[in-house]
Design a protein around this motif. Structure first.
Motif, mmCIF file in Angstrom:
data_model
loop_
_atom_site.group_PDB
_atom_site.id
_atom_site.type_symbol
_atom_site.label_atom_id
_atom_site.label_comp_id
_atom_site.label_asym_id
_atom_site.label_seq_id
_atom_site.Cartn_x
_atom_site.Cartn_y
_atom_site.Cartn_z
ATOM 1 N N ALA A 37 -1.243 5.519 6.175
ATOM 2 C CA ALA A 37 -0.973 5.007 4.829
ATOM 3 C C ALA A 37 -0.211 6.060 4.047
ATOM 4 N N GLY A 38 0.644 5.590 3.151
ATOM 5 C CA GLY A 38 1.368 6.490 2.261
ATOM 6 C C GLY A 38 2.185 7.529 2.992
ATOM 7 N N THR A 39 1.844 8.810 2.785
ATOM 8 C CA THR A 39 2.603 9.915 3.381
ATOM 9 C C THR A 39 2.040 10.371 4.729
ATOM 10 N N GLU A 40 1.006 9.683 5.218
ATOM 11 C CA GLU A 40 0.478 10.015 6.551
ATOM 12 C C GLU A 40 1.496 9.599 7.605
ATOM 13 N N THR A 41 1.570 10.360 8.677
ATOM 14 C CA THR A 41 2.513 10.047 9.748
ATOM 15 C C THR A 41 1.892 9.069 10.736
ATOM 16 N N PHE A 42 2.628 7.993 10.988
ATOM 17 C CA PHE A 42 2.285 7.061 12.057
ATOM 18 C C PHE A 42 3.121 7.456 13.259
ATOM 19 N N ALA A 43 2.493 7.630 14.403
ATOM 20 C CA ALA A 43 3.209 7.993 15.624
ATOM 21 C C ALA A 43 2.766 7.079 16.756
ATOM 22 N N ALA A 44 3.729 6.640 17.524
ATOM 23 C CA ALA A 44 3.453 5.814 18.693
ATOM 24 C C ALA A 44 4.294 6.324 19.856
ATOM 25 N N THR A 45 3.766 6.163 21.052
ATOM 26 C CA THR A 45 4.525 6.491 22.251
ATOM 27 C C THR A 45 4.820 5.241 23.067
ATOM 28 N N GLU A 54 0.811 -1.227 0.000
ATOM 29 C CA GLU A 54 0.000 0.000 0.000
ATOM 30 C C GLU A 54 0.838 1.267 0.000
ATOM 31 N N PRO A 55 1.837 1.536 0.683
ATOM 32 C CA PRO A 55 2.249 1.001 1.983
ATOM 33 C C PRO A 55 1.393 1.591 3.115
ATOM 34 N N SER A 56 1.221 0.792 4.172
ATOM 35 C CA SER A 56 0.417 1.232 5.308
ATOM 36 C C SER A 56 0.818 0.460 6.565
ATOM 37 N N ILE A 57 0.338 0.965 7.698
ATOM 38 C CA ILE A 57 0.568 0.303 8.984
ATOM 39 C C ILE A 57 -0.698 0.396 9.805
ATOM 40 N N ILE A 58 -1.007 -0.688 10.514
ATOM 41 C CA ILE A 58 -2.063 -0.670 11.525
ATOM 42 C C ILE A 58 -1.428 -1.157 12.817
ATOM 43 N N ALA A 100 7.991 7.991 15.189
ATOM 44 C CA ALA A 100 7.104 8.534 14.157
ATOM 45 C C ALA A 100 7.762 8.336 12.802
ATOM 46 N N PHE A 101 6.957 7.929 11.821
ATOM 47 C CA PHE A 101 7.440 7.752 10.450
ATOM 48 C C PHE A 101 6.229 7.655 9.527
ATOM 49 N N THR A 102 6.462 7.776 8.239
ATOM 50 C CA THR A 102 5.400 7.549 7.264
ATOM 51 C C THR A 102 5.665 6.200 6.610
ATOM 52 N N PRO A 103 4.616 5.464 6.286
ATOM 53 C CA PRO A 103 4.833 4.172 5.620
ATOM 54 C C PRO A 103 5.634 4.296 4.326
ATOM 55 N N ASP A 104 5.457 5.406 3.599
ATOM 56 C CA ASP A 104 6.241 5.611 2.371
ATOM 57 C C ASP A 104 7.738 5.631 2.632
ATOM 58 N N GLU A 105 8.168 6.079 3.819
ATOM 59 C CA GLU A 105 9.589 6.150 4.154
ATOM 60 C C GLU A 105 10.237 4.763 4.247
#
Length: 183
Positions: free
Chosen positions: A161-169, A141-145, A175-180
């Motif tokens: 997904a894509g250029t959206e930022t995934f952030a976790a504590t 996709e790329p994506s993360i759940i 924090a990263f984007t799936p595209d990275e």
């Protein structure tokens, strides 16, 4: 080269001892609730994601924890031995040969051959074992759940997904984007 024939258990579930008899043939052998799961070597895209994520996780990993990649046996029971693509666990929880119990974080990178296993079987079994965090990355996709344990059940706690930022504590601040993760 000789062909070796293995006697597989009949009328009983696979156990950890049975894994020791599996050939070293490039396949991943796991057992979940006594069922043997055999996966082929992952695609290059899968490995690109894994190798891109490992240094990011190591950079934010606390000193009392360790980030490892497959093959590392996670032993949840005599009839359940998994190998998450990436895991994070406390250093003191490892033995010389495996991780006897759930990691703090298990990460699977989906492949066409493992999609159902990762999203259903592994997720459910890690939930029953009390794994606090489970992330699934789709390299296509790329994506993360991301799921976190709440009252004994995995709940969705983040996705991107894509250029959206995934952030976790938790269990790591990252924090990263799936595209990275795809070059």
């Amino acid at each position: 080269m000789t062909t070796e024939v293995k006697d597989l258990p009949r009328g009983r579930a696979f156990t950890r001892a049975d894994l020791a008899t599996m050939p070293d043939d490039g396949h991943r052998y796991e057992i979940i609730d006594g069922s043997l799961i055999v996966s082929p070597a992952p695609r290059i895209r899968h490995q690109i994601v894994v190798t891109a994520l490992i240094p990011r996780l190591r950079d934010v990993c606390p000193p009392d924890a360790r980030v490892l990649t497959v093959p590392v046996d996670v032993v949840l029971a005599d009839d359940t031995v998994m190998q998450p693509d990436i895991l994070v666990a406390l250093r003191t929880d490892f033995t010389e040969s495996d991780l006897p119990g759930p990691p703090l974080l298990a990460i699977e990178v989906l492949s066409p051959s493992t999609r159902g296993i990762d999203l259903l079987l592994k997720k459910e079994r890690l939930q029953r074992a009390g794994c606090p965090h489970y992330w699934v990355i789709d390299p296509d996709e790329p994506s993360i759940i991301a799921f976190t344990m709440r009252d004994g059940v995995f709940e969705l706690c983040g996705q991107a997904a894509g250029t959206e930022t995934f952030a976790a504590t938790e269990p790591l601040s990252i924090a990263f984007t799936p595209d990275e993760l795809i070059d």
